[in-house]
Design a protein around this motif. Sequence first.
Motif, PDB file in Angstrom:
ATOM      1  N   GLN A  59      82.243  -0.146  -0.849  1.00 57.35           N
ATOM      2  CA  GLN A  59      81.408  -0.773  -1.873  1.00 57.35           C
ATOM      3  C   GLN A  59      81.832  -0.311  -3.256  1.00 57.35           C
ATOM      4  N   VAL A  60      81.842  -1.242  -4.171  1.00 58.68           N
ATOM      5  CA  VAL A  60      82.159  -0.957  -5.570  1.00 58.68           C
ATOM      6  C   VAL A  60      81.024  -1.497  -6.426  1.00 58.68           C
ATOM      7  N   GLN A  61      80.611  -0.714  -7.390  1.00 51.26           N
ATOM      8  CA  GLN A  61      79.596  -1.155  -8.339  1.00 51.26           C
ATOM      9  C   GLN A  61      80.245  -1.304  -9.715  1.00 51.26           C
ATOM     10  N   LEU A  62      79.881  -2.373 -10.400  1.00 53.66           N
ATOM     11  CA  LEU A  62      80.420  -2.671 -11.730  1.00 53.66           C
ATOM     12  C   LEU A  62      79.270  -2.790 -12.715  1.00 53.66           C
ATOM     13  N   VAL A  63      79.384  -2.099 -13.833  1.00 58.05           N
ATOM     14  CA  VAL A  63      78.339  -2.142 -14.859  1.00 58.05           C
ATOM     15  C   VAL A  63      78.982  -2.500 -16.193  1.00 58.05           C
ATOM     16  N   GLU A  64      78.559  -3.646 -16.748  1.00 54.45           N
ATOM     17  CA  GLU A  64      79.089  -4.109 -18.022  1.00 54.45           C
ATOM     18  C   GLU A  64      78.216  -3.616 -19.172  1.00 54.45           C
ATOM     19  N   SER A  65      78.834  -3.507 -20.327  1.00 58.80           N
ATOM     20  CA  SER A  65      78.101  -3.194 -21.551  1.00 58.80           C
ATOM     21  C   SER A  65      78.884  -3.744 -22.738  1.00 58.80           C
ATOM     22  N   GLY A  66      78.189  -3.863 -23.875  1.00 64.30           N
ATOM     23  CA  GLY A  66      78.877  -4.241 -25.107  1.00 64.30           C
ATOM     24  C   GLY A  66      78.597  -5.640 -25.599  1.00 64.30           C
ATOM     25  N   GLY A  67      77.844  -6.418 -24.844  1.00 65.88           N
ATOM     26  CA  GLY A  67      77.528  -7.762 -25.317  1.00 65.88           C
ATOM     27  C   GLY A  67      76.569  -7.726 -26.488  1.00 65.88           C
ATOM     28  N   GLY A  68      76.350  -8.895 -27.089  1.00 68.85           N
ATOM     29  CA  GLY A  68      75.423  -8.960 -28.206  1.00 68.85           C
ATOM     30  C   GLY A  68      75.643 -10.200 -29.034  1.00 68.85           C
ATOM     31  N   LEU A  69      75.058 -10.189 -30.222  1.00 65.74           N
ATOM     32  CA  LEU A  69      75.136 -11.311 -31.153  1.00 65.74           C
ATOM     33  C   LEU A  69      76.111 -10.963 -32.269  1.00 65.74           C
ATOM     34  N   VAL A  70      77.007 -11.891 -32.555  1.00 60.68           N
ATOM     35  CA  VAL A  70      77.991 -11.670 -33.604  1.00 60.68           C
ATOM     36  C   VAL A  70      78.252 -12.990 -34.320  1.00 60.68           C
ATOM     37  N   GLN A  71      78.612 -12.900 -35.580  1.00 63.04           N
ATOM     38  CA  GLN A  71      78.944 -14.111 -36.321  1.00 63.04           C
ATOM     39  C   GLN A  71      80.363 -14.568 -35.996  1.00 63.04           C
ATOM     40  N   ALA A  72      80.599 -15.853 -36.159  1.00 61.31           N
ATOM     41  CA  ALA A  72      81.941 -16.398 -35.953  1.00 61.31           C
ATOM     42  C   ALA A  72      82.947 -15.640 -36.825  1.00 61.31           C
ATOM     43  N   GLY A  73      84.084 -15.320 -36.212  1.00 61.05           N
ATOM     44  CA  GLY A  73      85.103 -14.541 -36.894  1.00 61.05           C
ATOM     45  C   GLY A  73      84.994 -13.053 -36.653  1.00 61.05           C
ATOM     46  N   PRO A  85      92.023 -10.408  -1.044  1.00 65.38           N
ATOM     47  CA  PRO A  85      91.098  -9.741  -1.962  1.00 65.38           C
ATOM     48  C   PRO A  85      89.675 -10.233  -1.834  1.00 65.38           C
ATOM     49  N   VAL A  86      88.753  -9.296  -1.853  1.00 61.94           N
ATOM     50  CA  VAL A  86      87.333  -9.613  -1.814  1.00 61.94           C
ATOM     51  C   VAL A  86      86.776  -9.401  -3.219  1.00 61.94           C
ATOM     52  N   PRO A  87      86.172 -10.427  -3.809  1.00 60.44           N
ATOM     53  CA  PRO A  87      85.656 -10.268  -5.171  1.00 60.44           C
ATOM     54  C   PRO A  87      84.354  -9.495  -5.220  1.00 60.44           C
ATOM     55  N   CYS A  88      84.233  -8.710  -6.275  1.00 57.71           N
ATOM     56  CA  CYS A  88      83.017  -7.951  -6.539  1.00 57.71           C
ATOM     57  C   CYS A  88      82.629  -8.250  -7.984  1.00 57.71           C
ATOM     58  N   TRP A  89      81.325  -8.419  -8.244  1.00 54.55           N
ATOM     59  CA  TRP A  89      80.873  -8.853  -9.559  1.00 54.55           C
ATOM     60  C   TRP A  89      79.850  -7.911 -10.169  1.00 54.55           C
ATOM     61  N   GLY A  90      79.916  -7.795 -11.483  1.00 53.76           N
ATOM     62  CA  GLY A  90      78.850  -7.146 -12.210  1.00 53.76           C
ATOM     63  C   GLY A  90      77.734  -8.136 -12.479  1.00 53.76           C
ATOM     64  N   LYS A  91      76.663  -7.680 -13.146  1.00 58.00           N
ATOM     65  CA  LYS A  91      75.511  -8.533 -13.386  1.00 58.00           C
ATOM     66  C   LYS A  91      75.693  -9.413 -14.610  1.00 58.00           C
ATOM     67  N   GLY A  92      76.658  -9.078 -15.457  1.00 58.02           N
ATOM     68  CA  GLY A  92      76.947  -9.887 -16.630  1.00 58.02           C
ATOM     69  C   GLY A  92      76.327  -9.340 -17.895  1.00 58.02           C
ATOM     70  N   THR A  93      76.958  -9.693 -19.014  1.00 58.29           N
ATOM     71  CA  THR A  93      76.445  -9.320 -20.323  1.00 58.29           C
ATOM     72  C   THR A  93      76.597 -10.530 -21.243  1.00 58.29           C
ATOM     73  N   LEU A  94      75.559 -10.799 -22.012  1.00 60.33           N
ATOM     74  CA  LEU A  94      75.541 -12.002 -22.843  1.00 60.33           C
ATOM     75  C   LEU A  94      76.237 -11.768 -24.172  1.00 60.33           C
ATOM     76  N   VAL A  95      77.143 -12.689 -24.505  1.00 63.31           N
ATOM     77  CA  VAL A  95      77.804 -12.695 -25.810  1.00 63.31           C
ATOM     78  C   VAL A  95      77.406 -13.982 -26.509  1.00 63.31           C
ATOM     79  N   THR A  96      76.844 -13.842 -27.682  1.00 61.52           N
ATOM     80  CA  THR A  96      76.430 -15.000 -28.468  1.00 61.52           C
ATOM     81  C   THR A  96      77.140 -14.960 -29.811  1.00 61.52           C
ATOM     82  N   VAL A  97      77.846 -16.044 -30.116  1.00 60.90           N
ATOM     83  CA  VAL A  97      78.580 -16.134 -31.377  1.00 60.90           C
ATOM     84  C   VAL A  97      77.923 -17.215 -32.223  1.00 60.90           C
ATOM     85  N   SER A  98      77.400 -16.825 -33.350  1.00 57.44           N
ATOM     86  CA  SER A  98      76.724 -17.776 -34.228  1.00 57.44           C
ATOM     87  C   SER A  98      77.707 -18.352 -35.244  1.00 57.44           C
TER      88      SER A  98
END
Length: 119
Positions: A1-15, A105-118
Amino acid sequence: QVQLVESGGGLVQAGGSLKLSCAASGNIFSIAAMGWYRQAPGKQRELVARITTRRGFTNYADSVKGRFTISRDNGKNTVYLQMNSLKPEDTAVYYCNADLGTVVPVPCWGKGTLVTVSS
């Protein structure tokens, strides 16, 4: 078993820029490659970038080439996605992926992190 934890998403302006991280734990020796996928509302999940564990071979979606960079730190069992020159169309949930094993290969997934570009 492998666990994946994402971080770093957020809201950012275009560019602007963001850096995503994905930390792997568990049976990390089974990981052949890691990557980032994204899924925008109403669209299918798509590959953004991928890197192999041993040799560091990379591949990118055409839409992000020259703007995004995937890298890995095997000592920290972490994969990064540096995203520059972000566009509104980059808005999506970004998922970390690990391919376990090499023959089938067997795929394993993290829960995801939202990236929003305004715009």
